[in-house]
Design an enzyme around this catalytic site. Structure first.
Site, PDB file in Angstrom:
ATOM      1  N   LYS A 263       0.858  -1.186   0.000  1.00 38.58           N
ATOM      2  CA  LYS A 263       0.000   0.000   0.000  1.00 38.58           C
ATOM      3  C   LYS A 263       0.893   1.236   0.000  1.00 38.58           C
ATOM      4  O   LYS A 263       1.696   1.431   0.908  1.00 38.58           O
ATOM      5  CB  LYS A 263      -0.903   0.011   1.240  1.00 38.58           C
ATOM      6  CG  LYS A 263      -1.642   1.340   1.472  1.00 38.58           C
ATOM      7  CD  LYS A 263      -2.539   1.320   2.713  1.00 38.58           C
ATOM      8  CE  LYS A 263      -3.126   2.698   3.026  1.00 38.58           C
ATOM      9  NZ  LYS A 263      -3.963   2.714   4.245  1.00 38.58           N
ATOM     10  N   ASP A 268      -2.632  10.352   3.411  1.00 46.26           N
ATOM     11  CA  ASP A 268      -4.016   9.935   3.618  1.00 46.26           C
ATOM     12  C   ASP A 268      -4.743  10.956   4.490  1.00 46.26           C
ATOM     13  O   ASP A 268      -4.645  10.927   5.717  1.00 46.26           O
ATOM     14  CB  ASP A 268      -4.035   8.542   4.283  1.00 46.26           C
ATOM     15  CG  ASP A 268      -5.461   8.049   4.535  1.00 46.26           C
ATOM     16  OD1 ASP A 268      -6.412   8.648   3.988  1.00 46.26           O
ATOM     17  OD2 ASP A 268      -5.602   7.044   5.272  1.00 46.26           O
ATOM     18  N   LYS A 275     -10.102  13.016   8.066  1.00 41.46           N
ATOM     19  CA  LYS A 275      -9.581  12.676   9.386  1.00 41.46           C
ATOM     20  C   LYS A 275      -9.534  13.929  10.267  1.00 41.46           C
ATOM     21  O   LYS A 275      -9.401  15.033   9.746  1.00 41.46           O
ATOM     22  CB  LYS A 275      -8.152  12.136   9.257  1.00 41.46           C
ATOM     23  CG  LYS A 275      -8.032  10.761   8.646  1.00 41.46           C
ATOM     24  CD  LYS A 275      -6.575  10.325   8.582  1.00 41.46           C
ATOM     25  CE  LYS A 275      -6.424   8.949   7.968  1.00 41.46           C
ATOM     26  NZ  LYS A 275      -7.032   7.874   8.767  1.00 41.46           N
ATOM     27  N   ASP A 286       1.744   6.629   5.267  1.00 39.39           N
ATOM     28  CA  ASP A 286       0.748   5.639   4.863  1.00 39.39           C
ATOM     29  C   ASP A 286       1.184   4.863   3.613  1.00 39.39           C
ATOM     30  O   ASP A 286       0.413   4.109   3.048  1.00 39.39           O
ATOM     31  CB  ASP A 286      -0.605   6.337   4.643  1.00 39.39           C
ATOM     32  CG  ASP A 286      -1.792   5.410   4.874  1.00 39.39           C
ATOM     33  OD1 ASP A 286      -1.608   4.370   5.529  1.00 39.39           O
ATOM     34  OD2 ASP A 286      -2.885   5.730   4.372  1.00 39.39           O
ATOM     35  N   ASP A 345     -12.136   7.070   3.842  1.00 44.97           N
ATOM     36  CA  ASP A 345     -10.894   6.878   4.598  1.00 44.97           C
ATOM     37  C   ASP A 345     -10.470   5.410   4.617  1.00 44.97           C
ATOM     38  O   ASP A 345      -9.373   5.088   5.051  1.00 44.97           O
ATOM     39  CB  ASP A 345     -11.086   7.410   6.022  1.00 44.97           C
ATOM     40  CG  ASP A 345      -9.768   7.648   6.747  1.00 44.97           C
ATOM     41  OD1 ASP A 345      -8.710   7.591   6.082  1.00 44.97           O
ATOM     42  OD2 ASP A 345      -9.810   7.880   7.967  1.00 44.97           O
ATOM     43  N   GLU A 347      -9.338   3.653   2.293  1.00 44.16           N
ATOM     44  CA  GLU A 347      -8.850   3.732   0.913  1.00 44.16           C
ATOM     45  C   GLU A 347      -7.775   2.700   0.588  1.00 44.16           C
ATOM     46  O   GLU A 347      -7.635   2.296  -0.562  1.00 44.16           O
ATOM     47  CB  GLU A 347      -8.305   5.148   0.642  1.00 44.16           C
ATOM     48  CG  GLU A 347      -6.857   5.404   1.065  1.00 44.16           C
ATOM     49  CD  GLU A 347      -6.591   5.292   2.556  1.00 44.16           C
ATOM     50  OE1 GLU A 347      -7.562   5.378   3.330  1.00 44.16           O
ATOM     51  OE2 GLU A 347      -5.429   5.105   2.949  1.00 44.16           O
ATOM     52  N   ARG A 349      -7.478  -0.431   1.276  1.00 44.34           N
ATOM     53  CA  ARG A 349      -8.009  -1.714   0.787  1.00 44.34           C
ATOM     54  C   ARG A 349      -8.479  -1.603  -0.659  1.00 44.34           C
ATOM     55  O   ARG A 349      -8.459  -2.582  -1.396  1.00 44.34           O
ATOM     56  CB  ARG A 349      -9.134  -2.177   1.730  1.00 44.34           C
ATOM     57  CG  ARG A 349     -10.291  -1.235   1.803  1.00 44.34           C
ATOM     58  CD  ARG A 349     -11.196  -1.499   2.999  1.00 44.34           C
ATOM     59  NE  ARG A 349     -10.601  -1.064   4.264  1.00 44.34           N
ATOM     60  CZ  ARG A 349     -11.211  -1.165   5.447  1.00 44.34           C
ATOM     61  NH1 ARG A 349     -12.411  -1.709   5.532  1.00 44.34           N
ATOM     62  NH2 ARG A 349     -10.610  -0.752   6.539  1.00 44.34           N
TER      63      ARG A 349
HETATM   64  N1  BES Z   1      -4.095   4.802   6.877  1.00 44.43           N
HETATM   65  C1  BES Z   1      -5.180   4.524   7.740  1.00 44.43           C
HETATM   66  C2  BES Z   1      -4.807   3.579   8.887  1.00 44.43           C
HETATM   67  C3  BES Z   1      -3.761   4.067   9.843  1.00 44.43           C
HETATM   68  C4  BES Z   1      -4.120   4.668  11.029  1.00 44.43           C
HETATM   69  C5  BES Z   1      -2.421   3.885   9.592  1.00 44.43           C
HETATM   70  C6  BES Z   1      -3.168   5.091  11.927  1.00 44.43           C
HETATM   71  C7  BES Z   1      -1.457   4.313  10.480  1.00 44.43           C
HETATM   72  C8  BES Z   1      -1.832   4.907  11.652  1.00 44.43           C
HETATM   73  C9  BES Z   1      -6.316   3.882   6.949  1.00 44.43           C
HETATM   74  O1  BES Z   1      -6.408   4.286   5.628  1.00 44.43           O
HETATM   75  C10 BES Z   1      -7.583   4.279   7.618  1.00 44.43           C
HETATM   76  O2  BES Z   1      -7.886   5.420   7.624  1.00 44.43           O
HETATM   77  N2  BES Z   1      -8.303   3.304   8.159  1.00 44.43           N
HETATM   78  C11 BES Z   1      -9.523   3.550   8.834  1.00 44.43           C
HETATM   79  C12 BES Z   1     -10.538   2.544   8.348  1.00 44.43           C
HETATM   80  C13 BES Z   1     -11.952   2.876   8.705  1.00 44.43           C
HETATM   81  C14 BES Z   1     -12.393   4.147   8.010  1.00 44.43           C
HETATM   82  C15 BES Z   1     -12.853   1.720   8.296  1.00 44.43           C
HETATM   83  C16 BES Z   1      -9.282   3.421  10.334  1.00 44.43           C
HETATM   84  O3  BES Z   1      -8.419   2.634  10.731  1.00 44.43           O
HETATM   85  O4  BES Z   1      -9.921   4.132  11.085  1.00 44.43           O
HETATM   86 ZN    ZN Z   2      -4.650   4.894   4.751  1.00 49.91          ZN
HETATM   87 MN    MN Z   3      -7.517   6.077   5.426  1.00 51.26          MN
END
Ligand code: BES
Ligand code: ZN
Ligand code: MN
Length: 497
Positions: A263, A268, A275, A286, A345, A347, A349
């Site tokens: 990824k 992000d 966020k 990210d 968010d 994204e 996946r």
């Molecule tokens: N890049 C984030 C996950 C992340 C969070 C990486 C903290 C490193 C540190 C990912 O894209 C994300 O935002 N995931 C969300 C998913 C949710 C919206 C289903 C999350 O983890 O809240």
């Molecule tokens: Zn992300």
């Molecule tokens: Mn995200």
């Protein structure tokens, strides 16, 4: 950048001048080489005075030791020598380098302190740990005024061991691993204005100097392939996406390749599902999965690994914009499945869905491992110490777990199954991109699983381990370069030769 410029391996000579590093067990015993240098008494005296007990990774720094010609004697505790594991030699090297400081030269004696045979990999492991510990990312900081310690000079280390020829040979691979890990750290530490998708792809392209074949797909080509999931994420950014294919052909022509997918979200913001501001700067990291794959491919090529390996990087930026995708949108992935966007968010996946399908179709690999800073939820479950492992294959999972124990980059297998899979069913499309609040890391993995047919596959959720990393003996960087050592070992143990 690593600040240890020179590592040399030699047979023990006469007592060196300058700085000497030796290892001591929890009974304060020293190995045969260290004893032959006449430092036993001064170690005993200083240890008693400082209450140094030789506990693992503790250090004792003796300046101008009496009775020997040294300027400085550094003792690193191994703890109970019988408990020393392979991964500990790197930690000892890191602890030693940390005490030595930058801009210094030293001779380190690497041997088991209890007289038992020192493993062949010990000296190179020690060198690797020292090299990784010396890494600093300071290219955007003005040099501090010279404090007279030569603090910004590179250090150098002479390593004395019983079998220097073996160590030198092992270090050829170790040096490749140190460089690949430093590359992964550099990419993650770079600020997001400097490292956009185009710039990341250009950095990956530099691997061609090592004999890696590099293809870079642009938006147009991805459109033609039908990568609607990846492109949906990219459409909110003025910086166009890239898909990078790295190929290292070190095996026989007929060998089925192994594949690694990363990824690579260069930043992000969350997109329209934006966020909160606090800590958002961390989202420059990210792309830690893609960075690890790049570092791994660098390592495999630099050490001329006897394997055919594919690395695929899905590189995009996730921004809110007039052109950005919305919650409620339905996109069509390359596999033909339709995806309802619940949360922009989620994204990573989406990017991986197209990458996984592309790799499975085009390369028919023996296995696929993807790395992704995929969910915040994985840090709730496992913290920053261990990465989440999700897989459809027991043998691949076990091999990853074993490589994790050997290298110290540990993984923990998480559950998957139909009960979780159904949480990703969508009312309007084949699948949705976000489940509810519960089991966030597992539902993310279930989503990915829907884009893999029958190839052995593992997903490593490295959101906890890759960024804002624990400060350890071998890492003082914000980005650990997590995954390079693990996957290099997986390849070496299971798929080479
Ligand atoms: N890049 C984030 C996950 C992340 C969070 C990486 C903290 C490193 C540190 C990912 O894209 C994300 O935002 N995931 C969300 C998913 C949710 C919206 C289903 C999350 O983890 O809240
Ligand atoms: Zn992300
Ligand atoms: Mn995200």
């Amino acid at each position: 950048m690593t600040k240890l410029s020179e590592i040399a391996f030699a047979r023990p000579g006469r007592a060196p001048s300058g700085t000497l590093i030796v290892l001591a067990g929890d009974d304060l015993r020293l190995g045969a080489i260290a004893r032959s240098l006449g430092v036993e008494d001064v170690v005993k005296r200083a240890a008693a005075a400082a209450s140094f007990k030789g506990k693992a990774m503790t250090t004792l720094d003796i300046l101008a030791p009496a009775g020997v010609a040294l300027d400085r004697l550094i003792v690193v505790g191994t703890g109970k020598p019988g408990d020393l594991k392979e991964r500990d030699w790197a930690r000892l090297g890191g602890a030693a380098l940390g005490t030595l400081g930058r801009g210094r030269q030293a001779t380190a004696v690497v041997e088991r302190p209890d007289g038992k045979k020192t493993p062949a990999s010990a000296a190179a492991g020690f060198a690797l740990g020292a090299q990784l510990r010396s890494y600093v990312f300071d290219k955007y900081k003005k040099p501090a005024a010279d404090d007279g310690n030569g603090d910004r000079q590179p250090s150098s280390l002479a390593i004395w061991s019983a079998e220097p020829a073996d160590a030198r040979k092992a270090w050829r691979a170790g040096e490749a691993l140190a460089a690949g890990t430093a590359l992964a750290r550099d990419l993650v530490n770079e600020p997001p204005n400097i490292l956009g998708p185009v710039e990341f792809a250009a950095r990956a392209k530099e691997l061609s100097a090592l004999g890696v074949e590099v293809e870079v797909l642009t938006e147009k080509e991805m459109k033609a392939l039908g990568m609607g999931a990846l492109l949906g994420v990219a459409q909110g950014s003025v910086r166009p996406p890239r898909l990078v294919v790295l190929r290292w052909n070190g095996g026989k022509a007929k060998d089925q390749p192994v594949a690694f997918i990363g990824k690579g979200v260069v930043f992000d913001t969350g997109g329209i599902s934006i966020k909160p501001a606090g800590g958002m700067e961390d989202m420059k990291g990210d792309m830690g999965g893609a960075a690890a794959v790049t570092g791994l491919m660098h390592t495999l090529a630099a050490r001329k690994a006897k394997v055919n390996a594919i690395g695929v990087l899905g590189i995009v930026e996730n921004m809110p914009d007039g052109a950005a995708q919305r919650p409620g949108d339905i996109v069509t992935a390359m596999s033909g499945k339709t995806i309802e966007i619940i949360n922009t968010d989620a994204e990573g996946r989406l990017v991986l869905a197209d990458c996984l399908h592309y790799v499975e179709e085009r390369f028919k690999p023996r296995f696929m491992v993807n790395l992704a800073t995929l969910t915040g939820a994985i840090t709730v479950a496992l913290g920053s110490q261990i990465a989440g492992l999700f897989s459809n294959d027991d043998a691949l999972s076990n091999a990853l777990a074993a490589a994790g124990e050997e290298t110290g980059e540990r993984v923990w297998r998480m559950p998957m199954g139909p009960e979780y899979d159904k949480l990703m069913d969508s009312r309007f499309a084949d699948v949705k991109n976000a489940g509810g609040r519960q089991a966030g890391s597992i539902t993310a993995a279930q989503f990915l699983r829907r884009f893999v047919k029958d190839t052995p596959w593992a997903h490593l959720d490295i959101a906890g381990t890759a960024l804002d990393s624990p400060q350890t003996e071998i890492n003082r960087s914000w980005s650990s370069g997590w995954g390079v050592r693990l996957l290099d070992r997986l390849v070496a143990d299971k798929y080479e030769g």
